[in-house]
Write a protein that holds these residues in place. Structure first.
Motif, short mmCIF file in Angstrom:
data_model
loop_
_atom_site.label_atom_id
_atom_site.label_comp_id
_atom_site.label_asym_id
_atom_site.label_seq_id
_atom_site.Cartn_x
_atom_site.Cartn_y
_atom_site.Cartn_z
N LEU A 3 54.60 -0.65 -5.99
CA LEU A 3 54.98 -0.16 -4.60
C LEU A 3 54.98 -1.15 -3.57
O LEU A 3 55.99 -1.22 -2.86
CB LEU A 3 54.24 1.08 -4.40
N ALA A 17 45.54 3.80 4.05
CA ALA A 17 46.16 4.96 3.21
C ALA A 17 46.21 5.97 4.24
O ALA A 17 47.28 6.66 4.21
CB ALA A 17 45.08 4.93 2.35
N MET A 35 49.06 5.67 6.57
CA MET A 35 50.37 5.88 5.84
C MET A 35 50.44 7.54 5.73
O MET A 35 51.60 7.88 5.90
CB MET A 35 50.28 5.13 4.67
N ALA A 63 53.76 9.24 7.33
CA ALA A 63 54.50 9.91 6.15
C ALA A 63 54.84 11.37 6.66
O ALA A 63 56.01 11.97 6.45
CB ALA A 63 53.98 9.75 4.93
N LEU A 92 59.27 5.91 -0.44
CA LEU A 92 58.40 4.97 -0.66
C LEU A 92 57.03 4.97 0.12
O LEU A 92 55.93 4.87 -0.39
CB LEU A 92 59.03 3.53 0.02
N LEU A 93 57.06 5.56 1.23
CA LEU A 93 55.78 5.78 1.90
C LEU A 93 54.90 6.80 1.63
O LEU A 93 53.76 6.32 1.43
CB LEU A 93 56.44 6.18 3.37
N ALA A 94 55.42 7.87 1.19
CA ALA A 94 54.50 8.80 0.73
C ALA A 94 53.85 8.50 -0.59
O ALA A 94 52.68 8.36 -0.76
CB ALA A 94 55.37 10.28 0.49
N PRO A 95 54.76 7.88 -1.71
CA PRO A 95 54.03 7.49 -2.94
C PRO A 95 53.00 6.37 -2.57
O PRO A 95 51.96 6.22 -3.36
CB PRO A 95 55.09 6.87 -3.67
N LEU A 96 53.45 5.56 -1.62
CA LEU A 96 52.49 4.21 -1.30
C LEU A 96 51.28 4.82 -0.83
O LEU A 96 50.11 4.25 -1.10
CB LEU A 96 53.32 3.25 -0.21
N ALA A 97 51.23 5.79 -0.05
CA ALA A 97 49.97 6.25 0.78
C ALA A 97 49.17 6.98 -0.30
O ALA A 97 47.91 6.72 -0.46
CB ALA A 97 50.46 7.15 1.82
N ASP A 98 49.68 7.91 -1.45
CA ASP A 98 48.88 8.26 -2.35
C ASP A 98 48.37 7.34 -3.26
O ASP A 98 46.99 7.42 -3.44
CB ASP A 98 50.07 9.08 -3.31
N SER A 99 49.13 6.45 -3.46
CA SER A 99 48.70 5.34 -4.41
C SER A 99 47.58 4.52 -3.73
O SER A 99 46.55 4.40 -4.54
CB SER A 99 49.52 4.24 -4.81
N MET A 100 47.74 4.35 -2.61
CA MET A 100 46.32 3.55 -1.84
C MET A 100 45.29 4.44 -1.57
O MET A 100 44.14 3.95 -1.79
CB MET A 100 46.77 3.34 -0.27
N GLN A 101 45.51 5.81 -1.56
CA GLN A 101 44.33 6.78 -1.55
C GLN A 101 43.58 6.80 -2.91
O GLN A 101 42.38 6.83 -2.90
CB GLN A 101 44.59 8.19 -1.32
#
Lengths: 197, 197
Positions: free
Chosen positions: A13, A44, A47, A51, B39-48
């Motif tokens: 990502l 995180a 974002m 978001a 991109l932003l929402a999946p990236l935020a989830d992935s970072m969490q």
């Protein structure tokens, strides 16, 4: 790549961000994991917040966290004057310079026959509406000095002629610029617009 | 900068990533806001997820999502052979090359008198422990070919001498490399280690 799926997903990502590729994404993710309390967790959270709340202003096209952005809603901003820019990044650049006290209108790009981008794709109809509804007397066309930018500026100027005062940003030598490094076009423009000292 | 605090916070945090500055962070954040669903929402989830689960392997120093990383736990990995690397990124590079089937030991840097980094800061005691407890017979010192890397390799070699077989990566012309662009040291090393065809 790495040994776990979650970290690989994050790298994939991150590699989609402008300016980052697979290698720099891996570097960034390792940095984030090393600073997970100080940087990864706050990033995180930030974002998630953005978001959930970020949206385009329905009036001017700026990004913000409400349907009408802070600049459009501010009562401190001068009425009757609009600065037309191509992109939100241009609006941010103008705000950093802190020189313009009116409101903005973000087109969201430039007219382009090649990419089939016409006035309807560009928030130009909304600009015409705003000129009437907000009693605008001056429109500053702060579009980029590219072919597409100037074509778009001419198109808008034709639409608004005789209805408002139309201005554009001055062209010339940038502050701190050296003549030796400037292109011929800029030097010609600066020479033609020379001023008495 | 922009008109809202949340977005400014995100820009400030993004600017702390290696390879990004304020300007590229603004560009990345605008890109993220435009693609907030994709991109932003999946990236935020992935970072969490990564922020909550990522940790260093207690055994080898690799990053993963459990106390002992997948490589250390894998039964498919060869026993008795350890590859010592400076950093997790070096481990990832070795894994991408897919050539080494043993386990790793990540030092977490190199010895450096200038920066006051001694063996205790570097997971070197843990390496000595592993050599005994995991019945290691060969240690590959895959440290970077820098002064600090080679100093560290010599230090470890001294500690492990006569206990295990010590090897290092071959030095020579990189695959696809052109002689004209190589430094003298590499050419000398390649010449000294020349092989019959």
């Amino acid at each position: 790549m790495s040994s776990t799926k979650d970290i690989d997903t994050l790298i994939e990502l991150m590699a989609k961000l402008p300016g980052l590729g697979p290698r720099s994404a891996r570097r960034a993710v390792l940095h984030l994991i090393r600073k997970r309390a100080l940087l990864l967790a706050p990033l995180a959270d930030s974002m998630q917040t953005v978001a959930a709340t970020a949206r385009e202003c329905l009036n001017c096209g700026n990004v913000g966290t409400s349907d009408i952005c802070d600049i459009c809603e501010s009562e401190k901003r001068a009425n009757g004057i609009l600065c037309v820019v191509e992109d939100v990044s241009d609006l941010w650049a103008m705000e950093r310079a802190n020189v313009f006290k009116g409101r903005y209108h973000v087109l969201g790009g430039t007219l382009s026959a090649l990419d089939a981008i016409g006035p309807e794709e560009l928030r130009i109809p909304r600009l015409i509406d705003r000129v009437t509804s907000e009693h605008i007397t001056e429109v500053i066309l702060a579009l980029n000095a590219t072919i597409d930018g100037q074509t778009t500026a001419h198109y808008i100027a034709d639409l608004l002629e005789n209805r408002v005062t139309l201005t554009s940003l001055a062209q010339g030598v940038p502050i701190g610029g050296e003549l030796d490094y400037l292109d011929d076009g800029t030097i010609t423009a600066a020479m033609n617009a020379r001023k008495p000292i």
